[in-house]
Every structure is written in structure tokens, then in C-alpha cells.
Motif scaffolding. Structure first.
Motif, PDB file in Angstrom:
ATOM      1  N   GLU A 377       0.299  -1.141  -0.222  1.00 46.26           N
ATOM      2  CA  GLU A 377      -0.192   0.160  -0.119  1.00 46.26           C
ATOM      3  C   GLU A 377       1.023   0.801  -0.089  1.00 46.26           C
ATOM      4  O   GLU A 377       2.277   1.093   0.154  1.00 46.26           O
ATOM      5  CB  GLU A 377      -1.157   0.010   0.981  1.00 46.26           C
ATOM      6  CG  GLU A 377      -0.355  -0.067   2.759  1.00 46.26           C
ATOM      7  CD  GLU A 377      -1.289   0.091   3.452  1.00 46.26           C
ATOM      8  OE1 GLU A 377      -2.286   1.198   3.364  1.00 46.26           O
ATOM      9  OE2 GLU A 377      -1.151  -0.930   4.516  1.00 46.26           O
ATOM     10  N   ARG A 378       0.305   2.195  -0.169  1.00 46.55           N
ATOM     11  CA  ARG A 378       1.050   3.478  -0.832  1.00 46.55           C
ATOM     12  C   ARG A 378       1.157   4.482   0.514  1.00 46.55           C
ATOM     13  O   ARG A 378       0.023   4.525   1.393  1.00 46.55           O
ATOM     14  CB  ARG A 378       0.715   3.639  -1.399  1.00 46.55           C
ATOM     15  CG  ARG A 378       1.216   5.265  -1.563  1.00 46.55           C
ATOM     16  CD  ARG A 378       0.361   6.657  -2.821  1.00 46.55           C
ATOM     17  NE  ARG A 378       1.340   8.075  -3.176  1.00 46.55           N
ATOM     18  CZ  ARG A 378       2.246   8.341  -4.346  1.00 46.55           C
ATOM     19  NH1 ARG A 378       2.742   7.153  -5.069  1.00 46.55           N
ATOM     20  NH2 ARG A 378       2.863   8.787  -4.401  1.00 46.55           N
ATOM     21  N   PHE A 379       1.831   5.277   0.560  1.00 47.46           N
ATOM     22  CA  PHE A 379       1.503   5.998   2.685  1.00 47.46           C
ATOM     23  C   PHE A 379       2.922   6.150   2.847  1.00 47.46           C
ATOM     24  O   PHE A 379       3.861   6.410   1.805  1.00 47.46           O
ATOM     25  CB  PHE A 379       1.282   4.956   3.971  1.00 47.46           C
ATOM     26  CG  PHE A 379       2.632   4.055   3.597  1.00 47.46           C
ATOM     27  CD1 PHE A 379       3.622   3.880   4.349  1.00 47.46           C
ATOM     28  CD2 PHE A 379       1.771   2.306   3.397  1.00 47.46           C
ATOM     29  CE1 PHE A 379       4.830   2.583   4.816  1.00 47.46           C
ATOM     30  CE2 PHE A 379       3.174   1.566   3.887  1.00 47.46           C
ATOM     31  CZ  PHE A 379       4.380   1.969   4.441  1.00 47.46           C
ATOM     32  N   ASP A 380       3.004   7.038   3.515  1.00 48.38           N
ATOM     33  CA  ASP A 380       4.059   8.226   4.063  1.00 48.38           C
ATOM     34  C   ASP A 380       4.645   7.592   5.025  1.00 48.38           C
ATOM     35  O   ASP A 380       5.123   7.106   6.182  1.00 48.38           O
ATOM     36  CB  ASP A 380       3.626   9.805   4.498  1.00 48.38           C
ATOM     37  CG  ASP A 380       4.956  10.737   4.806  1.00 48.38           C
ATOM     38  OD1 ASP A 380       5.878  10.111   4.137  1.00 48.38           O
ATOM     39  OD2 ASP A 380       4.706  11.918   5.935  1.00 48.38           O
ATOM     40  N   LEU A 410       7.354  11.550   2.106  1.00 42.41           N
ATOM     41  CA  LEU A 410       8.434  10.336   1.743  1.00 42.41           C
ATOM     42  C   LEU A 410       7.074   9.270   1.128  1.00 42.41           C
ATOM     43  O   LEU A 410       7.116   8.867   1.729  1.00 42.41           O
ATOM     44  CB  LEU A 410       9.371   9.653   2.661  1.00 42.41           C
ATOM     45  CG  LEU A 410       9.743  11.286   3.659  1.00 42.41           C
ATOM     46  CD1 LEU A 410      10.508  10.360   4.763  1.00 42.41           C
ATOM     47  CD2 LEU A 410      11.366  11.550   2.246  1.00 42.41           C
ATOM     48  N   PRO A 411       6.662   9.493   0.639  1.00 45.00           N
ATOM     49  CA  PRO A 411       5.923   8.711  -0.400  1.00 45.00           C
ATOM     50  C   PRO A 411       6.925   7.374  -0.942  1.00 45.00           C
ATOM     51  O   PRO A 411       7.436   7.038  -0.835  1.00 45.00           O
ATOM     52  CB  PRO A 411       5.373   9.110  -1.771  1.00 45.00           C
ATOM     53  CG  PRO A 411       6.608   9.844  -2.283  1.00 45.00           C
ATOM     54  CD  PRO A 411       6.950  10.267  -0.866  1.00 45.00           C
ATOM     55  N   VAL A 412       6.226   6.158  -0.023  1.00 43.33           N
ATOM     56  CA  VAL A 412       6.642   4.785  -0.263  1.00 43.33           C
ATOM     57  C   VAL A 412       5.463   3.552  -0.641  1.00 43.33           C
ATOM     58  O   VAL A 412       4.205   4.204   0.013  1.00 43.33           O
ATOM     59  CB  VAL A 412       7.339   4.369   1.100  1.00 43.33           C
ATOM     60  CG1 VAL A 412       6.440   4.655   2.099  1.00 43.33           C
ATOM     61  CG2 VAL A 412       8.504   2.927   0.685  1.00 43.33           C
ATOM     62  N   GLU A 413       5.627   2.786  -1.215  1.00 38.44           N
ATOM     63  CA  GLU A 413       4.636   1.861  -1.417  1.00 38.44           C
ATOM     64  C   GLU A 413       5.655   0.225  -0.724  1.00 38.44           C
ATOM     65  O   GLU A 413       6.527  -0.192  -1.583  1.00 38.44           O
ATOM     66  CB  GLU A 413       4.093   2.521  -3.092  1.00 38.44           C
ATOM     67  CG  GLU A 413       3.482   0.448  -2.982  1.00 38.44           C
ATOM     68  CD  GLU A 413       3.068   0.419  -4.739  1.00 38.44           C
ATOM     69  OE1 GLU A 413       2.171  -0.608  -4.472  1.00 38.44           O
ATOM     70  OE2 GLU A 413       3.938   1.055  -5.566  1.00 38.44           O
ATOM     71  N   GLU A 417       3.183  -3.143   7.760  1.00 37.59           N
ATOM     72  CA  GLU A 417       3.303  -3.744   9.593  1.00 37.59           C
ATOM     73  C   GLU A 417       4.751  -4.384   9.262  1.00 37.59           C
ATOM     74  O   GLU A 417       5.818  -4.470   9.840  1.00 37.59           O
ATOM     75  CB  GLU A 417       2.148  -5.068   8.976  1.00 37.59           C
ATOM     76  CG  GLU A 417       0.993  -4.738   9.970  1.00 37.59           C
ATOM     77  CD  GLU A 417       1.110  -3.943  11.497  1.00 37.59           C
ATOM     78  OE1 GLU A 417       1.853  -4.268  12.152  1.00 37.59           O
ATOM     79  OE2 GLU A 417       0.316  -3.002  11.610  1.00 37.59           O
ATOM     80  N   ARG A 418       4.940  -4.688   8.239  1.00 34.30           N
ATOM     81  CA  ARG A 418       6.240  -5.119   7.555  1.00 34.30           C
ATOM     82  C   ARG A 418       7.393  -4.130   7.867  1.00 34.30           C
ATOM     83  O   ARG A 418       8.741  -4.542   7.954  1.00 34.30           O
ATOM     84  CB  ARG A 418       6.951  -5.954   6.932  1.00 34.30           C
ATOM     85  CG  ARG A 418       5.936  -7.647   6.899  1.00 34.30           C
ATOM     86  CD  ARG A 418       6.507  -8.451   5.802  1.00 34.30           C
ATOM     87  NE  ARG A 418       5.787  -9.694   5.938  1.00 34.30           N
ATOM     88  CZ  ARG A 418       4.791 -10.482   5.859  1.00 34.30           C
ATOM     89  NH1 ARG A 418       3.983  -9.732   5.588  1.00 34.30           N
ATOM     90  NH2 ARG A 418       4.285 -11.548   6.014  1.00 34.30           N
ATOM     91  N   LEU A 419       6.616  -2.946   7.157  1.00 39.86           N
ATOM     92  CA  LEU A 419       8.413  -1.431   7.550  1.00 39.86           C
ATOM     93  C   LEU A 419       8.581  -1.949   9.186  1.00 39.86           C
ATOM     94  O   LEU A 419       9.384  -1.003   9.594  1.00 39.86           O
ATOM     95  CB  LEU A 419       7.477  -0.659   6.681  1.00 39.86           C
ATOM     96  CG  LEU A 419       8.419   0.043   6.523  1.00 39.86           C
ATOM     97  CD1 LEU A 419       9.920  -0.089   5.551  1.00 39.86           C
ATOM     98  CD2 LEU A 419       7.997   1.177   5.555  1.00 39.86           C
ATOM     99  N   ALA A 524      11.318   5.394  -3.239  1.00 39.80           N
ATOM    100  CA  ALA A 524       9.507   6.167  -3.640  1.00 39.80           C
ATOM    101  C   ALA A 524       8.702   5.909  -4.351  1.00 39.80           C
ATOM    102  O   ALA A 524       9.359   5.063  -5.912  1.00 39.80           O
ATOM    103  CB  ALA A 524      10.165   7.711  -3.984  1.00 39.80           C
ATOM    104  N   ALA A 525       7.649   5.876  -4.312  1.00 41.59           N
ATOM    105  CA  ALA A 525       6.885   5.602  -4.522  1.00 41.59           C
ATOM    106  C   ALA A 525       6.787   6.646  -5.501  1.00 41.59           C
ATOM    107  O   ALA A 525       7.374   7.957  -5.729  1.00 41.59           O
ATOM    108  CB  ALA A 525       5.776   5.619  -3.788  1.00 41.59           C
ATOM    109  N   ALA A 526       6.292   5.992  -6.844  1.00 45.25           N
ATOM    110  CA  ALA A 526       5.879   6.873  -8.264  1.00 45.25           C
ATOM    111  C   ALA A 526       4.474   8.191  -8.210  1.00 45.25           C
ATOM    112  O   ALA A 526       3.765   7.680  -6.920  1.00 45.25           O
ATOM    113  CB  ALA A 526       6.167   6.654  -9.280  1.00 45.25           C
TER     114      ALA A 526
END
Length: 526
Positions: A377-380, A410-413, A417-419, A524-526
Motif C-alpha cells: 500500500e502507499r503511505f508516508d 516521503l511516499p513509499v509503497e 506492518e513489515r516496515l 520512493a513511490a512513483a
């Protein structure tokens, strides 16, 4: 006698000058006869013999000296009146022609011999290359022995008159007994089997002691083996020890039915035996490594199964403890006094630590069994870092963890939970290995499509030589004075593996006694 010596027999040897001297003495003897005997022509003609011998046995330089002395003797004899000028001249002409003819004949025969030797060397080399390929093509002991014994039989057959040859490998057992592990008979007979004492073959005893090939004599065999040799019509036998990995593994035995062994055959049989020993050594080493790998694989599977079972069994009781603890802390069963509240806060920190340990065990087991499913999922990333710090608060009562707030989103996909598992592992590791206190700083950076999260501490640090084992499963690097620090060695291993599942990584920069900086690198997420 000259032919028995062979062409150019004394070239390059210490006998070359003595042979030339003998030839010159023979010429002087003929000169003396010419001067004192009336049969001048007949005796003078014999001068061709020492010249021819020199041309056959010596090199061109010494042959020229002998020929010149012979011609000079003819001239002196003619001058003293022992020969007519015509006779002396004819002999003077014949002598260099004889020398040239003898020299050319010797060179021709020598070249022919060298050609045959070269052909034999090429044939032997080709045979050894083919044999080495056949022996080395397999790591199976039976296949190695089959190729080796057939090659030995081929060597023996080649040197005979077409009669069938036999070869066998006898494995050394305890109490100096030999067992026929493999035998090959070109005639198709395979009557030899079983085992027998090495003492029945005295040549085998000698070979075992000397480490060299031994020819089997008629009186070397005990009656039992002598009877077998008679039935098989063995004319000659040879036995050579086969050593593998520094120990005597057995004996390679060659038997001929139609000839005695040549030096060339014995040499080739010995080389094949050496190849066989090397191949057996490689096969045994491969088998040991395979067995160790299988045992290690079984151990790894056992560890993974233990992690999975232990974590599942612990998760249930821990959930109950967490529930009752929550009730005690929120006053559902009465308001605790300040001392009890502090105690409950400590218990809650330990419960959180156990929960992270169980999560690590479950994730490690999943990584061993198969690639775990990710919920992307995409989140900051900044929000997840703050949540990780809140989760670690029970282990940081002094508030040592300090976040340098990101200046941009800082957008990331990734799997949230694992992050969180990765970040709590890194923060917990920084707190744990800073036993003397000190601030833990978390900072972020965005560069070239990558998001970096740095967790820096001022703890005990890690020596450069120990860094390669840091991210291995169950790998812990703790100086002796800090051996009491608890840990399983799963956190950093799990953090790196989970990061790599989403195209990231975890790296470290550290200096012993100065602290460490762990960097979580994510796309980084696109």
C-alpha cells in the motif's frame, strides 16, 4: 656391435672423445701396417671402418676430425712410398664419402626412431587424456572404478599380441584384507570375487610399503591365488597401490595372458592408478560435503520448524497477558497506586519486547519456508517512523530516541506492518547496544528516487572484521564485556530480508567503541 649401440649413441656423452680417440688409434695402426707391410691396398682400405664407426656413433664435428686424420694418413703413406698416388687418392676420396654415408644413415635411422617415439608419446598422451576424462566424468565410486579398470586392461591389451587382458581394483579393508571391488576381463570371465588377506600376494605387500608399482612374480602368490592365475592363464601380473586423500584405498591389478609387461605399460598403469586415487579422493570429499549439506539442511529445517511452533505457542498466552495488563493499566479492575503503575509499565515494556521477538520468529520461519505474501500500500514513510517510535516507547523510558522531522513527504509503497517490524528492530537494536545511554537519532533523506532512513547510536559499535556476520540468521556480534546483553540474532537478519523483498536494503556504518548507523534504503513511490 656398432648396430647394437645404435645411431649417434655417444653424442653428448662423456664417451664421445674416448670413442673418437679409439677410431684415430685404429687409423694409426693401419698406417703402421701400410708402412711395414707389402699388402698396402688391402690394409689401407680398412681405414673406412673407423671412419664409418665414427660417422655412426659420433656427431659431425668429431666425425670430421676422424675422417681428416684418416685422409692425412693416406697422404703420408703415399709420400713415404707405401702407396701409389692413384691408390692413395682413391682412398682419400672414398673416406669422406663413407663418412657422409654413415652420417646420413645414422641421422635417418635416428629420425625414424624419434618419429616412432613421437607417435607413441602422442598415442599415450591421447590415451591418458581420454582416460582422465572418463575417470573424472563421475563422482560415483563404481563408475570411477569401472572406467579405471577398463583403461588398465586396454593398456595391457595394447602391448600384447591381441590376447584378452584383465584388470581389477581390490579395496583395502581392515586387518590388511583386500576385497575385489571391481574387475574387468576382456575375455568375459569374472570368476574372481570375495576378499582375501593381503599377505596372499607378497607383491601387494611390497607395493603397499614402497608406494610403487610391483611386478608379480611366480613365487609371490599363495596357492589359492596361484591356482586362480593358472586357470586364467596369466603370463604376467602387476600391482600398484591407489592412494586417495593421503591413505591407501586399495590396489589396481593388471594381468596379461600373452606377453610380459614393458616399461611403457607399467608406467601407464601407474599413471592410471594415480588418476584413480585422485578421482576417489574427489568423490569421497564430495560425498562428505553432500552429507554435511544434507545434515545442515535438516538442521535449518528443524530450526525453522521450531521457530514457527514456538512463536505460535507463545502468541496465545502473550495475548492473554497483554489483555489483563491493559485492564490493570486503564483502571478497569481498580486504580493502581503509583508504585504498582511503574511496575506495570515495566511489565508492559517486557511484553512489547516479547511480542517483537515472537514477530521476528514468525517472520524468520516464513522466510525459510517460502517468500511471504506482502500487502503493498502507499503511505508516508514519516508517519510509519513516528509510529515505530511510539511502539518502542516502553523500552525508552528516558526518551533517548530523537527524530529529525522530514522536511517533505516521503511516499513509499510497501507492506506497512513489515516496515514497522524493520524500523522497530533497528530502533530496538540501537537502544539495546547503547548500554551506557546516549541519544539515538533518526533522520531521513530523499535522493535519486530513493528514500533513506538513518538510525544512529553512540553505543558499543562493531569491528570491521565482524560486519559480514552481522546480518546472518542467529548471527550476533557482541564484545565479551557486553555478553550479558540479550538477543537472538534474528532482528537484523529479518530487517534486511524484509527490506529486500520490496527492492530495498539495510546497510551499516560502524566503528568499534564509537557507535553505529543503520540505513534503511527503500525505493520512493512513483
Amino acid at each position: 656391435m656398432i648396430e647394437a649401440l645404435g645411431p649417434k649413441a655417444f653424442v653428448g656423452t662423456r664417451w664421445a672423445y674416448p670413442v673418437a680417440a679409439v677410431a684415430i688409434l685404429a687409423i694409426f695402426a693401419l698406417y703402421w701396417v701400410d708402412v711395414h707391410s707389402p699388402i698396402n691396398v688391402t690394409v689401407g682400405a680398412l681405414a673406412v671402418l673407423p671412419v664409418l664407426a665414427a660417422a655412426w656413433l659420433l656427431d659431425g664435428r668429431l666425425t670430421s676430425v676422424v675422417t681428416a686424420v684418416a685422409i692425412g694418413s693416406r697422404i703420408v703413406v703415399a709420400y713415404q712410398g707405401g702407396l701409389t698416388p692413384i691408390t692413395a687418392g682413391s682412398q682419400g676420396i672414398v673416406l669422406p664419402l663413407v663418412a657422409a654415408a654413415g652420417h646420413l644413415a645414422a641421422r635417418g635411422l635416428l629420425a625414424a626412431r624419434r618419429g616412432r617415439e613421437h607417435e607413441r608419446e602422442v598415442r599415450d598422451l591421447s590415451f591418458l587424456v581420454t582416460t582422465s576424462q572418463a575417470i573424472a566424468a563421475s563422482l560415483d565410486l563404481d563408475t570411477i572404478l569401472a572406467s579405471a579398470t577398463q583403461a588398465v586392461a586396454q593398456v595391457v591389451h595394447r602391448g600384447g599380441q591381441g590376447g584378452p587382458a584383465r584388470a581389477a581394483f581390490h579395496q583395502l579393508l581392515e586387518d590388511d584384507r583386500l576385497r575385489i571391488a571391481y574387475d574387468f576381463d576382456e575375455a568375459g570371465s569374472r570368476s574372481a570375487e570375495g576378499e582375501y588377506p593381503m599377505a596372499w600376494n607378497r607383491a601387494a605387500v611390497r607395493a603397499a610399503k614402497s608406494g610403487q608399482i610391483e611386478v608379480v612374480g611366480a613365487d609371490d602368490l599363495a596357492p589359492e591365488l596361484a591356482e586362480l592365475a593358472g586357470r586364467e592363464h596369466w603370463q604376467a601380473g602387476a600391482i600398484v597401490p591407489v592412494r586417495a586423500a593421503g591413505r591407501l584405498h586399495g590396489m589396481m591389478i593388471a594381468s596379461a595372458r600373452d606377453h610380459d609387461f614393458t616399461t611403457e605399460e607399467l608406467h601407464l598403469v601407474e599413471v592410471v592408478a594415480q588418476m584413480t586415487g585422485l578421482a576417489i579422493g574427489h568423490a569421497e570429499m564430495f560425498r562428505r560435503e553432500r552429507d554435511e549439506a544434507e545434515r545442515a539442511g535438516d538442521l535449518e529445517r528443524t530450526k525453522a520448524e521450531f521457530l514457527r511452533l514456538a512463536s505460535h505457542e507463545l502468541r496465545g498466552p502473550l495475548t492473554v497477558v497483554r489483555g489483563y495488563l491493559s485492564m490493570l493499566l486503564d483502571g478497569s479492575v481498580g486504580n493502581p497506586d503509583p508504585t504498582t503503575t511503574r511496575m506495570l509499565d515495566t511489565v508492559q515494556g517486557k511484553v512489547s519486547e516479547m511480542d517483537r521477538l515472537i514477530t521476528q520468529m514468525l517472520e524468520a520461519a516464513r522466510l525459510e519456508e517460502a517468500r511471504p505474501m506482502l500487502k503493498l500500500e502507499r503511505f508516508d514513510l514519516g508517519d510509519v517512523i513516528e509510529e515505530a517510535i511510539r511502539r518502542m516507547a516502553p523500552l525508552d523510558p528516558e526518551g533517548r530516541v530523537r527524530l529529525e522531522p522530514p522536511t517533505t513527504e516521503l511516499p513509499v509503497e510497501a507492506d506497512r506492518e513489515r516496515l514497522l517490524t524493520i524500523l522497530t528492530n533497528l530502533i530496538g537494536n540501537a537502544l539495546k547496544y547503547s548500554p551506557d545511554g546516549g541519544e539515538v537519532t533518526i533522520s531521513t533523506a530523499a535522493l535519486d528516487g530513493r528514500l533513506k532512513t538513518m538510525v544512529a547510536d553512540r553505543g558499543i559499535g562493531i569491528a570491521t572484521r565482524d560486519l559480514p556476520s552481522l546480518f546472518t540468521r542467529f548471527g550476533r556480534v557482541v564484545p565479551e564485556q557486553y555478553a550479558t546483553i540479550a538477543g537472538t540474532g534474528l532482528g537484523l537478519y529479518l530487517s534486511r530480508e524484509l527490506a529486500r523483498l520490496v527492492g530495498g536494503d539495510v546497510t551499516i556504518e560502524s566503528e568499534l567503541g564509537r557507535g553505529s548507523t543503520f540505513t534503511l534504503d527503500l525505493p520512493a513511490a512513483a
